[in-house]
Motif scaffolding. Sequence first.
Motif, short mmCIF file in Angstrom:
data_model
loop_
_atom_site.label_atom_id
_atom_site.label_comp_id
_atom_site.label_asym_id
_atom_site.label_seq_id
_atom_site.Cartn_x
_atom_site.Cartn_y
_atom_site.Cartn_z
N MET A 1 104.02 78.69 38.43
CA MET A 1 103.83 77.50 37.63
C MET A 1 102.34 77.24 37.48
SD MET A 1 105.42 73.70 38.01
CE MET A 1 104.56 73.03 39.39
N LEU A 2 101.93 76.87 36.29
CA LEU A 2 100.53 76.55 35.99
C LEU A 2 100.38 75.04 35.90
CD1 LEU A 2 97.64 77.22 34.96
CD2 LEU A 2 98.61 77.24 32.69
N VAL A 3 99.40 74.52 36.59
CA VAL A 3 99.07 73.10 36.50
C VAL A 3 97.62 73.01 36.07
CG1 VAL A 3 98.85 70.92 37.75
CG2 VAL A 3 100.72 72.49 38.30
N GLY A 4 97.33 72.19 35.08
CA GLY A 4 95.97 72.06 34.60
C GLY A 4 95.58 70.63 34.36
N GLY A 5 94.30 70.38 34.32
CA GLY A 5 93.78 69.05 34.06
C GLY A 5 92.80 69.08 32.91
N PHE A 6 92.21 67.92 32.66
CA PHE A 6 91.25 67.81 31.57
C PHE A 6 90.10 66.93 32.03
CE2 PHE A 6 89.70 66.87 27.31
CZ PHE A 6 89.91 68.10 26.68
N ASP A 7 88.90 67.26 31.64
CA ASP A 7 87.65 66.55 31.93
C ASP A 7 87.00 66.95 33.24
OD1 ASP A 7 87.48 65.22 29.55
OD2 ASP A 7 88.42 63.40 30.28
N ASP A 8 87.60 67.85 34.01
CA ASP A 8 87.00 68.36 35.24
C ASP A 8 86.47 67.24 36.12
OD1 ASP A 8 86.41 70.31 37.09
OD2 ASP A 8 84.49 70.84 36.20
N SER A 9 87.33 66.29 36.44
CA SER A 9 86.92 65.18 37.30
C SER A 9 86.50 65.70 38.67
CB SER A 9 88.06 64.17 37.46
OG SER A 9 89.13 64.75 38.17
N ALA A 10 85.80 64.87 39.41
CA ALA A 10 85.26 65.27 40.72
C ALA A 10 86.37 65.66 41.70
CB ALA A 10 84.42 64.15 41.29
N ILE A 11 87.56 65.14 41.49
CA ILE A 11 88.65 65.44 42.42
C ILE A 11 89.31 66.79 42.14
CG2 ILE A 11 90.52 64.33 41.15
CD1 ILE A 11 91.41 63.17 43.91
#
Length: 61
Positions: A1-11
Amino acid sequence: MLVGGFDDSAIAPATTPPLTTVRQPLARIAAELVEVLTALIAGRPTSSRVLPTELVIRESA
């Protein structure tokens, strides 16, 4: 499973596993926005802008 985010937050790199994300050039976005708003206020035409993004692949990919 692939999980991704957006904006590359510090967390994003601190999660388990570290989160793959898309990084945007926020300083350049702000500069372009000021330029567009200044042109609109002055009654000058503006155009769309496409800025580069960067895929930051970490362990969640």
